[in-house]
Design an enzyme around this catalytic site. Structure first.
Site, PDB file in Angstrom:
ATOM      1  CG  ASN A  17     148.636 -25.174  83.786  1.00  0.00           C
ATOM      2  OD1 ASN A  17     149.457 -24.384  84.254  1.00  0.00           O
ATOM      3  ND2 ASN A  17     147.396 -25.267  84.252  1.00  0.00           N
ATOM      4  CE1 TYR A  63     137.109 -22.184  70.457  1.00  0.00           C
ATOM      5  CE2 TYR A  63     136.684 -20.890  68.480  1.00  0.00           C
ATOM      6  CZ  TYR A  63     137.145 -22.037  69.081  1.00  0.00           C
ATOM      7  OH  TYR A  63     137.677 -23.051  68.308  1.00  0.00           O
ATOM      8  CB  THR A  93     136.597 -30.028  60.774  1.00  0.00           C
ATOM      9  OG1 THR A  93     137.731 -29.244  60.427  1.00  0.00           O
ATOM     10  CG2 THR A  93     136.903 -31.481  60.466  1.00  0.00           C
ATOM     11  NE  ARG A 104     132.052 -28.139  66.168  1.00  0.00           N
ATOM     12  CZ  ARG A 104     133.189 -27.456  66.144  1.00  0.00           C
ATOM     13  NH1 ARG A 104     133.513 -26.771  65.060  1.00  0.00           N
ATOM     14  NH2 ARG A 104     134.002 -27.464  67.174  1.00  0.00           N
TER      15      ARG A 104
END
Length: 236
Positions: A17, A63, A93, A104
């Site tokens: 999209n 993912y 990061t 994370r």
């Protein structure tokens, strides 16, 4: 399954999209991809021309494959529709404003250490990651966005740390006395992760400046504020 379905939809319908919008309005398009496209790599360090070693039906696949589909879509729109696309493969990061409870490595370790909880390590901690401070990542992304490069480009810190070494660095920065808790290694967890940034160095003149010890120190006040906010919420 609901969250996994959303991940797949964002990485497929969402990407298509937004690519259609870029095509319609002749806009530039930068796709934030991921080192997860390399899966559990058989090539080390990971260079952009490596196609990866990804389990397409494993627990991480929604993912990984969503991002790989997105890369294919971005490349197709550049090739067939002339959309001015850029593809950045982002490696781990961290920094201030990283979601405190997003699972994370850095956020987990920092929050656990500051709470005084055991630091959770999956497996024996010998698996490796490379940690890029947020300001270095942004610098690389901006340089890539202004370049004429349309193929994937690694942006990450090439200094490799074992997860156990990272945990000990967090304990040193926070001054925490937390212990380390070893848990079973999840299926398909990558054993090595380190970007080859030759392309970024050559093409963009980019390389990271902030090393892990400094970056953790810069991140510490933010994570302290997150723990303080947790405590105040619990007290209420």
């Amino acid at each position: 399954m609901g969250k996994r379905r959303i991940v797949l939809q964002v990485g497929s319908s969402g990407t298509l999209n937004t690519l259609e919008l870029a095509k319609k309005y002749k806009a530039g398009y930068l796709h934030a991809s991921t080192s997860e496209c390399y899966g559990d790599p058989l090539v080390h360090p990971q260079v952009e021309t490596y196609w990866g070693n990804v389990n397409p039906i494993g627990p991480r696949s929604v993912y990984d494959e969503a991002k790989r589909f997105s890369e294919a879509a971005v490349a197709a729109y550049e090739r067939y529709h002339g959309v001015n696309t850029h593809l950045v493969r982002i490696f781990n990061t961290y920094g201030p404003r990283l979601q405190a409870n997003d699972g994370r490595v850095i956020s987990n370790f920092m929050m656990q250490a500051l709470r005084g909880d055991p630091l959770t390590i999956y497996g024996d901690g010998s698996q490796t990651r490379s940690f890029c401070y947020v300001s270095d990542l942004i610098d690389g992304i901006v340089k890539l966005a202004w370049s004429n490069e349309h193929l994937p480009t690694n942006i990450g810190n090439p200094v490799e740390w074992t997860i156990l070494e990272c945990a000990k660095e967090v304990l040193a920065i926070t001054g925490s006395k937390s212990e380390i808790s070893f848990q079973p290694l999840p299926q398909d967890d990558p054993k090595q992760r380190r970007p080859d940034i030759t392309k970024a160095r050559t093409l963009l003149g980019w390389e990271p400046k902030v090393m892990l010890h400094e970056g953790l120190g810069l991140s510490l006040p933010y994570f302290k504020s997150c723990v303080a906010a947790e405590k105040s919420t619990t007290a209420v």
